[in-house]
Motif scaffolding. Structure first.
Motif, PDB file in Angstrom:
ATOM      1  N   GLY A 180      56.004  38.568  31.106  1.00  0.00           N
ATOM      2  CA  GLY A 180      55.215  38.118  32.250  1.00  0.00           C
ATOM      3  C   GLY A 180      54.743  39.262  33.128  1.00  0.00           C
ATOM      4  O   GLY A 180      53.644  39.210  33.693  1.00  0.00           O
ATOM      5  N   ILE A 181      55.576  40.289  33.260  1.00  0.00           N
ATOM      6  CA  ILE A 181      55.179  41.459  34.054  1.00  0.00           C
ATOM      7  C   ILE A 181      53.949  42.100  33.419  1.00  0.00           C
ATOM      8  O   ILE A 181      52.995  42.481  34.111  1.00  0.00           O
ATOM      9  CB  ILE A 181      56.335  42.468  34.161  1.00  0.00           C
ATOM     10  N   SER A 182      53.952  42.191  32.079  1.00  0.00           N
ATOM     11  CA  SER A 182      52.823  42.778  31.364  1.00  0.00           C
ATOM     12  C   SER A 182      51.582  41.892  31.472  1.00  0.00           C
ATOM     13  O   SER A 182      50.488  42.376  31.782  1.00  0.00           O
ATOM     14  CB  SER A 182      53.186  42.986  29.894  1.00  0.00           C
ATOM     15  N   HIS A 183      51.723  40.598  31.196  1.00  0.00           N
ATOM     16  CA  HIS A 183      50.570  39.706  31.244  1.00  0.00           C
ATOM     17  C   HIS A 183      49.957  39.672  32.647  1.00  0.00           C
ATOM     18  O   HIS A 183      48.728  39.612  32.802  1.00  0.00           O
ATOM     19  CB  HIS A 183      50.959  38.302  30.797  1.00  0.00           C
ATOM     20  N   GLY A 184      50.807  39.722  33.671  1.00  0.00           N
ATOM     21  CA  GLY A 184      50.292  39.769  35.041  1.00  0.00           C
ATOM     22  C   GLY A 184      49.508  41.038  35.307  1.00  0.00           C
ATOM     23  O   GLY A 184      48.436  41.008  35.931  1.00  0.00           O
ATOM     24  N   TYR A 185      50.030  42.157  34.814  1.00  0.00           N
ATOM     25  CA  TYR A 185      49.348  43.441  34.989  1.00  0.00           C
ATOM     26  C   TYR A 185      48.018  43.441  34.245  1.00  0.00           C
ATOM     27  O   TYR A 185      46.989  43.890  34.783  1.00  0.00           O
ATOM     28  CB  TYR A 185      50.248  44.568  34.470  1.00  0.00           C
ATOM     29  N   LEU A 186      48.006  42.941  33.016  1.00  0.00           N
ATOM     30  CA  LEU A 186      46.779  42.913  32.222  1.00  0.00           C
ATOM     31  C   LEU A 186      45.719  42.032  32.872  1.00  0.00           C
ATOM     32  O   LEU A 186      44.524  42.365  32.863  1.00  0.00           O
ATOM     33  CB  LEU A 186      47.076  42.410  30.803  1.00  0.00           C
ATOM     34  N   THR A 187      46.154  40.912  33.436  1.00  0.00           N
ATOM     35  CA  THR A 187      45.227  40.011  34.109  1.00  0.00           C
ATOM     36  C   THR A 187      44.575  40.711  35.298  1.00  0.00           C
ATOM     37  O   THR A 187      43.355  40.623  35.510  1.00  0.00           O
ATOM     38  CB  THR A 187      45.972  38.745  34.581  1.00  0.00           C
ATOM     39  N   GLN A 188      45.404  41.431  36.058  1.00  0.00           N
ATOM     40  CA  GLN A 188      44.886  42.160  37.224  1.00  0.00           C
ATOM     41  C   GLN A 188      43.918  43.263  36.802  1.00  0.00           C
ATOM     42  O   GLN A 188      42.839  43.435  37.385  1.00  0.00           O
ATOM     43  CB  GLN A 188      46.051  42.754  38.019  1.00  0.00           C
ATOM     44  N   GLN A 189      44.293  44.023  35.768  1.00  0.00           N
ATOM     45  CA  GLN A 189      43.438  45.110  35.301  1.00  0.00           C
ATOM     46  C   GLN A 189      42.116  44.594  34.736  1.00  0.00           C
ATOM     47  O   GLN A 189      41.056  45.187  34.967  1.00  0.00           O
ATOM     48  CB  GLN A 189      44.171  45.939  34.244  1.00  0.00           C
ATOM     49  N   ALA A 190      42.181  43.496  33.993  1.00  0.00           N
ATOM     50  CA  ALA A 190      40.955  42.914  33.445  1.00  0.00           C
ATOM     51  C   ALA A 190      40.016  42.479  34.564  1.00  0.00           C
ATOM     52  O   ALA A 190      38.794  42.658  34.471  1.00  0.00           O
ATOM     53  CB  ALA A 190      41.288  41.735  32.541  1.00  0.00           C
ATOM     54  N   GLU A 192      39.767  43.847  37.470  1.00  0.00           N
ATOM     55  CA  GLU A 192      39.159  45.055  38.035  1.00  0.00           C
ATOM     56  C   GLU A 192      38.058  45.595  37.128  1.00  0.00           C
ATOM     57  O   GLU A 192      36.979  45.988  37.597  1.00  0.00           O
ATOM     58  CB  GLU A 192      40.235  46.119  38.270  1.00  0.00           C
ATOM     59  N   ILE A 193      38.315  45.600  35.819  1.00  0.00           N
ATOM     60  CA  ILE A 193      37.318  46.105  34.871  1.00  0.00           C
ATOM     61  C   ILE A 193      36.072  45.223  34.871  1.00  0.00           C
ATOM     62  O   ILE A 193      34.933  45.720  34.855  1.00  0.00           O
ATOM     63  CB  ILE A 193      37.916  46.182  33.453  1.00  0.00           C
ATOM     64  N   LEU A 194      36.269  43.917  34.902  1.00  0.00           N
ATOM     65  CA  LEU A 194      35.150  42.979  34.822  1.00  0.00           C
ATOM     66  C   LEU A 194      34.610  42.596  36.198  1.00  0.00           C
ATOM     67  O   LEU A 194      33.696  41.784  36.302  1.00  0.00           O
ATOM     68  CB  LEU A 194      35.589  41.721  34.051  1.00  0.00           C
ATOM     69  N   LYS A 195      35.244  43.173  37.234  1.00  0.00           N
ATOM     70  CA  LYS A 195      34.767  42.999  38.616  1.00  0.00           C
ATOM     71  C   LYS A 195      34.659  41.532  39.022  1.00  0.00           C
ATOM     72  O   LYS A 195      33.669  41.092  39.618  1.00  0.00           O
ATOM     73  CB  LYS A 195      33.423  43.711  38.816  1.00  0.00           C
ATOM     74  N   SER A 196      35.703  40.776  38.685  1.00  0.00           N
ATOM     75  CA  SER A 196      35.754  39.368  39.069  1.00  0.00           C
ATOM     76  C   SER A 196      37.188  38.880  38.998  1.00  0.00           C
ATOM     77  O   SER A 196      37.953  39.304  38.132  1.00  0.00           O
ATOM     78  CB  SER A 196      34.887  38.527  38.123  1.00  0.00           C
ATOM     79  N   ASP A 197      37.559  38.000  39.923  1.00  0.00           N
ATOM     80  CA  ASP A 197      38.874  37.363  39.833  1.00  0.00           C
ATOM     81  C   ASP A 197      38.742  35.902  39.408  1.00  0.00           C
ATOM     82  O   ASP A 197      39.697  35.143  39.460  1.00  0.00           O
ATOM     83  CB  ASP A 197      39.630  37.471  41.171  1.00  0.00           C
ATOM     84  N   GLN A 198      37.541  35.523  38.982  1.00  0.00           N
ATOM     85  CA  GLN A 198      37.287  34.173  38.484  1.00  0.00           C
ATOM     86  C   GLN A 198      37.011  34.263  36.986  1.00  0.00           C
ATOM     87  O   GLN A 198      35.869  34.181  36.534  1.00  0.00           O
ATOM     88  CB  GLN A 198      36.100  33.547  39.218  1.00  0.00           C
ATOM     89  N   GLN A 369      34.010  39.125  25.560  1.00  0.00           N
ATOM     90  CA  GLN A 369      34.315  40.546  25.708  1.00  0.00           C
ATOM     91  C   GLN A 369      35.704  40.846  25.135  1.00  0.00           C
ATOM     92  O   GLN A 369      36.601  39.993  25.164  1.00  0.00           O
ATOM     93  CB  GLN A 369      34.238  40.941  27.185  1.00  0.00           C
ATOM     94  N   ILE A 370      35.866  42.049  24.623  1.00  0.00           N
ATOM     95  CA  ILE A 370      37.133  42.483  24.026  1.00  0.00           C
ATOM     96  C   ILE A 370      37.575  43.740  24.761  1.00  0.00           C
ATOM     97  O   ILE A 370      36.841  44.729  24.795  1.00  0.00           O
ATOM     98  CB  ILE A 370      36.968  42.787  22.523  1.00  0.00           C
ATOM     99  N   LEU A 371      38.761  43.684  25.352  1.00  0.00           N
ATOM    100  CA  LEU A 371      39.261  44.813  26.124  1.00  0.00           C
ATOM    101  C   LEU A 371      40.533  45.376  25.518  1.00  0.00           C
ATOM    102  O   LEU A 371      41.396  44.630  25.040  1.00  0.00           O
ATOM    103  CB  LEU A 371      39.548  44.385  27.569  1.00  0.00           C
ATOM    104  N   LEU A 372      40.636  46.683  25.530  1.00  0.00           N
ATOM    105  CA  LEU A 372      41.887  47.373  25.196  1.00  0.00           C
ATOM    106  C   LEU A 372      42.439  47.927  26.502  1.00  0.00           C
ATOM    107  O   LEU A 372      41.819  48.786  27.136  1.00  0.00           O
ATOM    108  CB  LEU A 372      41.627  48.499  24.201  1.00  0.00           C
ATOM    109  N   ILE A 373      43.580  47.399  26.934  1.00  0.00           N
ATOM    110  CA  ILE A 373      44.182  47.822  28.201  1.00  0.00           C
ATOM    111  C   ILE A 373      45.641  48.196  27.946  1.00  0.00           C
ATOM    112  O   ILE A 373      46.467  47.316  27.647  1.00  0.00           O
ATOM    113  CB  ILE A 373      44.112  46.709  29.268  1.00  0.00           C
TER     114      ILE A 373
END
Length: 389
Positions: A180-190, A192-198, A369-373
């Motif tokens: 969960g710590i990882s999935h939460g971090y990835l969600t936050q980073q994505a 930021e990269i995609l410039k949206s929280d929706q 979109q496909i992201l490597l984070i």
């Protein structure tokens, strides 16, 4: 300024990072591998590409904690053990009891220990290290950061099982997940990269332990792991989903206890069990052995099933995120997964995939979109510790 040590304890390894906060500077990044085995290895990266490495035989849990702290002092990262201001411990299972990062006292560590039923190969070891470190640094505050917290937002339709509802309520039976710590971090980073929280995301934490999660607008909607971390996709040594009727079946056929069968599903199954050779993807990809190939195909198959299922659940996705040891470093797995999702309009750029640089991997024509984070659980953890000090 404060120094915060992040500890991620496993049954055969101890990973740790020392941060200087609030600058978020990594002062040392270390790991002790092969605990309780011949050829135990201590590695610490620090400074300007400096590295300490040493091999000892049969390092125990007790001695590994002492070595971690002693070597940080010996290589000059800290002058005194008292320089460490706080310690954060990754804990897999928090059940319904813990809803946030928690300062550890005797009652907290006892509760963590008691949740070993949910995470038998995680919580007991994590509690053991908390106790060991407390004997060495009794004055230093320790904090528990729970993987399960990110999954508390899962809607009931995905969180619970189709068993009698009164038992679900009485015994708090639900999908607690892991990573969960990882999935939460990835969600936050994505975001930021995609410039949206929706966003609608499918995050793939693929490693020896592997899990997949679906997120809507920053909150978890579904996850592959269940009441215990054994559930979900095929993993290094864990079976992933199995018919529960196999438990009594193997109890009779193999003369095992229920605990013995669960241990087999946790430690002798997955890629290791199918291939009969190794739990490591690199080993399996380097051979033409039929069972090794079968293990690889089953791994990809299960990842595709969950990913496609979550895209359907989400009614479409904005992005698929690859992370974890396999997700970040295995271009073959990423290519295979995306190729098998081509019918959904997923199209990975072969050249970008080969370069393995963080960021976008999709072609201009891809509908998702496909992201490597690269995941950074330690950074997420140290931020949480600082926020709760």
């Amino acid at each position: 300024m404060s120094k915060i040590l992040i500890v991620n304890a496993g049954s055969s390894s101890l990973k740790f990072k020392l941060f200087d906060m609030p600058a978020e500077t990594v002062l040392a990044d270390g790991e002790i591998e092969r605990i309780n085995l011949p050829g135990s290895i201590i590695k610490i990266k620090y400074g300007d590409h400096q590295e300490f490495k040493e091999t000892q035989d049969n390092i125990t849990y007790q001695s590994s904690a002492h070595l971690m702290l002693t070597e940080l002092k010996n290589i000059g990262i800290i002058q005194h053990l008292s320089d460490i201001d706080a310690i954060g411990n990754r804990i897999v299972a928090g059940d319904h009891i813990f809803s946030k990062t928690t300062k550890i006292d005797q009652s907290v560590v006892e509760k963590i220990e008691s949740l070993g039923e949910i995470a038998p190969i995680h919580n007991p070891i994590e509690a053991k290290y908390i106790r060991i470190i407390h004997t060495i640094l009794p004055q230093v505050a320790q904090y528990a950061i729970f993987d399960s917290v990110f999954f508390r937002d899962i809607p009931e339709i995905n969180a619970i099982y189709s068993i009698p509802y009164d038992l679900t309520q009485k015994y708090h039976i639900q999908r607690y997940g892991e990573h969960g710590i990882s999935h939460g971090y990835l969600t936050q980073q994505a975001s930021e990269i995609l410039k949206s929280d929706q966003l609608k995301l499918v995050t793939l934490h693929l490693g020896s332990g592997a899990s997949i999660a679906a997120e809507i607008n920053g909150k978890c909607f579904d996850t592959s792991m269940g009441f215990t971390p054994m559930n979900g996709v095929t993993m290094g040594t864990r079976s992933g989903n199995v018919d529960p009727a196999l438990v009594p079946y193997f109890m009779k056929r193999l003369n095992l206890s229920a605990e013995g069968v669960i241990k087999m599903f946790n430690e002798q199954s997955g890629l290791l069990g199918i291939s009969g050779k190794s739990s490591d993807m690199r080993d399996l990809e380097s051979t033409d052995d039929r069972q090794a190939k079968l293990a690889l195909d089953i791994f990809v198959n299960r990842v595709v099933k969950y990913t496609a299922g979550y895209i359907a659940e989400l009614n479409g996705a904005d992005a698929i995120v690859f992370s974890g040891g396999i997700g970040e470093h295995d271009e073959w797995v990423r290519q295979e997964v995306c190729d098998r999702l081509a019918y959904l309009g997923v199209e990975i750029d072969t050249d970008l995939n080969h370069q393995q640089q963080p960021g976008h991997l999709e072609t201009a024509n891809s509908k998702i979109q496909i992201l490597l984070i690269p995941t950074n659980e330690e950074l997420a953890m140290v931020r949480s510790v600082q926020a709760n000090q």
